[in-house]
Design a protein around this motif. Structure first.
Motif, PDB file in Angstrom:
ATOM      1  N   LEU A 114      -7.948 -12.984   6.670  1.00  4.50           N
ATOM      2  CA  LEU A 114      -7.604 -11.783   7.439  1.00  4.50           C
ATOM      3  C   LEU A 114      -6.129 -11.783   7.814  1.00  4.50           C
ATOM      4  O   LEU A 114      -5.451 -10.760   7.677  1.00  4.50           O
ATOM      5  CB  LEU A 114      -8.478 -11.673   8.693  1.00  4.50           C
ATOM      6  CG  LEU A 114      -8.201 -10.451   9.575  1.00  4.50           C
ATOM      7  CD1 LEU A 114      -8.464  -9.149   8.811  1.00  4.50           C
ATOM      8  CD2 LEU A 114      -9.040 -10.498  10.840  1.00  4.50           C
ATOM      9  N   ASP A 115      -5.600 -12.917   8.267  1.00  6.95           N
ATOM     10  CA  ASP A 115      -4.179 -13.015   8.616  1.00  6.95           C
ATOM     11  C   ASP A 115      -3.299 -12.657   7.421  1.00  6.95           C
ATOM     12  O   ASP A 115      -2.283 -11.978   7.571  1.00  6.95           O
ATOM     13  CB  ASP A 115      -3.826 -14.435   9.077  1.00  6.95           C
ATOM     14  CG  ASP A 115      -4.491 -14.834  10.373  1.00  6.95           C
ATOM     15  OD1 ASP A 115      -4.769 -13.962  11.211  1.00  6.95           O
ATOM     16  OD2 ASP A 115      -4.751 -16.051  10.543  1.00  6.95           O
ATOM     17  N   ILE A 116      -3.693 -13.132   6.246  1.00 15.94           N
ATOM     18  CA  ILE A 116      -2.910 -12.863   5.040  1.00 15.94           C
ATOM     19  C   ILE A 116      -2.904 -11.370   4.732  1.00 15.94           C
ATOM     20  O   ILE A 116      -1.861 -10.786   4.439  1.00 15.94           O
ATOM     21  CB  ILE A 116      -3.424 -13.697   3.851  1.00 15.94           C
ATOM     22  CG1 ILE A 116      -3.094 -15.173   4.104  1.00 15.94           C
ATOM     23  CG2 ILE A 116      -2.843 -13.216   2.527  1.00 15.94           C
ATOM     24  CD1 ILE A 116      -3.766 -16.147   3.177  1.00 15.94           C
ATOM     25  N   ALA A 117      -4.061 -10.738   4.824  1.00 15.66           N
ATOM     26  CA  ALA A 117      -4.137  -9.292   4.570  1.00 15.66           C
ATOM     27  C   ALA A 117      -3.315  -8.520   5.591  1.00 15.66           C
ATOM     28  O   ALA A 117      -2.557  -7.605   5.229  1.00 15.66           O
ATOM     29  CB  ALA A 117      -5.592  -8.821   4.588  1.00 15.66           C
ATOM     30  N   ILE A 118      -3.422  -8.884   6.853  1.00 14.57           N
ATOM     31  CA  ILE A 118      -2.668  -8.193   7.907  1.00 14.57           C
ATOM     32  C   ILE A 118      -1.171  -8.344   7.688  1.00 14.57           C
ATOM     33  O   ILE A 118      -0.406  -7.412   7.908  1.00 14.57           O
ATOM     34  CB  ILE A 118      -3.088  -8.710   9.299  1.00 14.57           C
ATOM     35  CG1 ILE A 118      -4.498  -8.220   9.632  1.00 14.57           C
ATOM     36  CG2 ILE A 118      -2.101  -8.275  10.375  1.00 14.57           C
ATOM     37  CD1 ILE A 118      -5.091  -8.825  10.890  1.00 14.57           C
ATOM     38  N   GLY A 119      -0.744  -9.500   7.225  1.00  8.92           N
ATOM     39  CA  GLY A 119       0.678  -9.755   7.011  1.00  8.92           C
ATOM     40  C   GLY A 119       1.241  -9.170   5.727  1.00  8.92           C
ATOM     41  O   GLY A 119       2.443  -9.206   5.500  1.00  8.92           O
ATOM     42  N   SER A 120       0.395  -8.590   4.890  1.00 12.70           N
ATOM     43  CA  SER A 120       0.843  -8.061   3.603  1.00 12.70           C
ATOM     44  C   SER A 120       1.217  -6.589   3.693  1.00 12.70           C
ATOM     45  O   SER A 120       0.455  -5.768   4.197  1.00 12.70           O
ATOM     46  CB  SER A 120      -0.271  -8.226   2.563  1.00 12.70           C
ATOM     47  OG  SER A 120       0.056  -7.528   1.378  1.00 12.70           O
ATOM     48  N   GLU A 121       2.372  -6.257   3.177  1.00 13.27           N
ATOM     49  CA  GLU A 121       2.813  -4.856   3.124  1.00 13.27           C
ATOM     50  C   GLU A 121       1.984  -4.037   2.128  1.00 13.27           C
ATOM     51  O   GLU A 121       1.952  -2.819   2.207  1.00 13.27           O
ATOM     52  CB  GLU A 121       4.297  -4.781   2.739  1.00 13.27           C
ATOM     53  CG  GLU A 121       5.230  -5.234   3.838  1.00 13.27           C
ATOM     54  CD  GLU A 121       5.186  -4.335   5.062  1.00 13.27           C
ATOM     55  OE1 GLU A 121       5.152  -3.100   4.911  1.00 13.27           O
ATOM     56  OE2 GLU A 121       5.165  -4.884   6.184  1.00 13.27           O
ATOM     57  N   ASP A 122       1.322  -4.708   1.184  1.00 18.87           N
ATOM     58  CA  ASP A 122       0.574  -4.017   0.133  1.00 18.87           C
ATOM     59  C   ASP A 122      -0.914  -3.852   0.433  1.00 18.87           C
ATOM     60  O   ASP A 122      -1.668  -3.411  -0.428  1.00 18.87           O
ATOM     61  CB  ASP A 122       0.714  -4.779  -1.193  1.00 18.87           C
ATOM     62  CG  ASP A 122       2.146  -4.804  -1.682  1.00 18.87           C
ATOM     63  OD1 ASP A 122       2.853  -3.798  -1.505  1.00 18.87           O
ATOM     64  OD2 ASP A 122       2.558  -5.839  -2.232  1.00 18.87           O
ATOM     65  N   HIS A 123      -1.331  -4.209   1.655  1.00 20.55           N
ATOM     66  CA  HIS A 123      -2.762  -4.166   1.970  1.00 20.55           C
ATOM     67  C   HIS A 123      -3.077  -3.424   3.274  1.00 20.55           C
ATOM     68  O   HIS A 123      -4.057  -3.729   3.949  1.00 20.55           O
ATOM     69  CB  HIS A 123      -3.335  -5.586   1.997  1.00 20.55           C
ATOM     70  CG  HIS A 123      -3.369  -6.211   0.653  1.00 20.55           C
ATOM     71  ND1 HIS A 123      -2.346  -6.983   0.166  1.00 20.55           N
ATOM     72  CD2 HIS A 123      -4.293  -6.137  -0.334  1.00 20.55           C
ATOM     73  CE1 HIS A 123      -2.637  -7.368  -1.060  1.00 20.55           C
ATOM     74  NE2 HIS A 123      -3.804  -6.872  -1.396  1.00 20.55           N
ATOM     75  N   LYS A 124      -2.280  -2.438   3.607  1.00 14.76           N
ATOM     76  CA  LYS A 124      -2.494  -1.674   4.838  1.00 14.76           C
ATOM     77  C   LYS A 124      -3.810  -0.899   4.801  1.00 14.76           C
ATOM     78  O   LYS A 124      -4.526  -0.834   5.800  1.00 14.76           O
ATOM     79  CB  LYS A 124      -1.321  -0.744   5.100  1.00 14.76           C
ATOM     80  CG  LYS A 124      -0.040  -1.501   5.428  1.00 14.76           C
ATOM     81  CD  LYS A 124       1.073  -0.577   5.839  1.00 14.76           C
ATOM     82  CE  LYS A 124       2.369  -1.301   6.100  1.00 14.76           C
ATOM     83  NZ  LYS A 124       2.307  -2.465   6.926  1.00 14.76           N
ATOM     84  N   THR A 125      -4.151  -0.334   3.658  1.00 10.58           N
ATOM     85  CA  THR A 125      -5.407   0.419   3.540  1.00 10.58           C
ATOM     86  C   THR A 125      -6.596  -0.531   3.661  1.00 10.58           C
ATOM     87  O   THR A 125      -7.579  -0.209   4.336  1.00 10.58           O
ATOM     88  CB  THR A 125      -5.459   1.181   2.206  1.00 10.58           C
ATOM     89  OG1 THR A 125      -4.276   1.991   2.083  1.00 10.58           O
ATOM     90  CG2 THR A 125      -6.685   2.083   2.130  1.00 10.58           C
ATOM     91  N   LEU A 126      -6.524  -1.691   3.035  1.00  8.66           N
ATOM     92  CA  LEU A 126      -7.602  -2.670   3.132  1.00  8.66           C
ATOM     93  C   LEU A 126      -7.806  -3.092   4.584  1.00  8.66           C
ATOM     94  O   LEU A 126      -8.939  -3.156   5.070  1.00  8.66           O
ATOM     95  CB  LEU A 126      -7.303  -3.896   2.260  1.00  8.66           C
ATOM     96  CG  LEU A 126      -8.320  -5.038   2.352  1.00  8.66           C
ATOM     97  CD1 LEU A 126      -9.707  -4.581   1.897  1.00  8.66           C
ATOM     98  CD2 LEU A 126      -7.848  -6.230   1.534  1.00  8.66           C
ATOM     99  N   VAL A 127      -6.737  -3.378   5.291  1.00  6.04           N
ATOM    100  CA  VAL A 127      -6.835  -3.785   6.697  1.00  6.04           C
ATOM    101  C   VAL A 127      -7.454  -2.661   7.528  1.00  6.04           C
ATOM    102  O   VAL A 127      -8.333  -2.906   8.358  1.00  6.04           O
ATOM    103  CB  VAL A 127      -5.456  -4.214   7.249  1.00  6.04           C
ATOM    104  CG1 VAL A 127      -5.506  -4.420   8.756  1.00  6.04           C
ATOM    105  CG2 VAL A 127      -4.972  -5.486   6.553  1.00  6.04           C
ATOM    106  N   ALA A 128      -7.029  -1.419   7.299  1.00  2.26           N
ATOM    107  CA  ALA A 128      -7.603  -0.283   8.027  1.00  2.26           C
ATOM    108  C   ALA A 128      -9.098  -0.167   7.749  1.00  2.26           C
ATOM    109  O   ALA A 128      -9.897   0.114   8.654  1.00  2.26           O
ATOM    110  CB  ALA A 128      -6.884   1.013   7.645  1.00  2.26           C
ATOM    111  N   ALA A 129      -9.490  -0.408   6.503  1.00  3.48           N
ATOM    112  CA  ALA A 129     -10.905  -0.340   6.132  1.00  3.48           C
ATOM    113  C   ALA A 129     -11.702  -1.463   6.802  1.00  3.48           C
ATOM    114  O   ALA A 129     -12.802  -1.232   7.319  1.00  3.48           O
ATOM    115  CB  ALA A 129     -11.055  -0.398   4.611  1.00  3.48           C
ATOM    116  N   VAL A 130     -11.163  -2.663   6.806  1.00  3.10           N
ATOM    117  CA  VAL A 130     -11.835  -3.794   7.452  1.00  3.10           C
ATOM    118  C   VAL A 130     -12.018  -3.507   8.941  1.00  3.10           C
ATOM    119  O   VAL A 130     -13.082  -3.765   9.515  1.00  3.10           O
ATOM    120  CB  VAL A 130     -11.049  -5.111   7.228  1.00  3.10           C
ATOM    121  CG1 VAL A 130     -11.531  -6.221   8.138  1.00  3.10           C
ATOM    122  CG2 VAL A 130     -11.138  -5.535   5.770  1.00  3.10           C
TER     123      VAL A 130
END
Length: 190
Positions: free
Chosen positions: A58-74
């Protein structure tokens, strides 16, 4: 004798003043002004900060500029706590570009509260128990997902595809590994 008593009295007085000041400093600040953000914070281990451990998936996804949609979905599916569990977990993380490639309105529709269960099922279809690097994944024909469904694994040259999504990068995490993929893996409906 009087001078000893005066010194003792002064020492007690100074100790008392210092003690009062220490107690004043230790008192909590007023709780009258609680911000809306604080009052709305979620509970659970996903929101505990730990500066010593390796980042979670989760930390990795949150810190990624390319995964904003994934984080919002989670967050919309309220699956944050699942992604910080001890694992190990393999998360096949679609990029924002992968979400943008879905038909118009799909992401917006999935993020609606009434579609939380459907969204959670799709996201769970991107999670596998285990921690296998790309090379080791080449040995598999299919993977069992947290969605209780399986996805095929295909090898094309040096490339590995899971559920039709190409692994384009991999990032080890404290509780597993994040495989960045170029496509959203939609579960097949029967």
């Amino acid at each position: 004798m009087k001078s000893i008593l005066k010194i003792l009295f002064l020492a007690v007085l100074i100790a008392g003043v210092i003690s009062c000041r220490t107690n004043e400093e230790a008192e909590p600040e007023s709780t009258e002004e609680v911000s809306e953000e604080t009052s709305l914070e979620r509970q659970g281990q996903a929101f505990i900060k730990d500066d010593l451990s390796q980042p979670t998936v989760l930390d990795i996804a949150i810190g990624s500029e390319d995964h904003k949609t994934l984080v919002a979905a989670v967050q919309a599916a309220e699956l944050e706590n699942v992604l910080v569990n001890a694992g190990p977990l393999m998360v096949f993380a679609p990029t924002d570009e992968a979400f943008a490639a879905l038909p118009d309105g799909t992401v917006e529709d999935l993020l609606k509260p009434e579609n939380k269960v459907k969204l959670a099922q799709i996201l769970k279809h991107h999670v596998t128990p285990g921690k296998y690097d790309k090379e080791f994944l080449k040995k598999f024909k299919k993977l069992g997902q947290a969605s209780d469904l399986s996805i095929p694994v295909e090898v094309k040259g040096e490339d590995v595809y899971v559920g039709g999504a190409k692994i384009i990068a991999s990032v080890p995490a404290g509780n597993g590994i994040v495989h960045v993929v170029d496509k959203v893996i939609i579960p097949e409906t029967k």
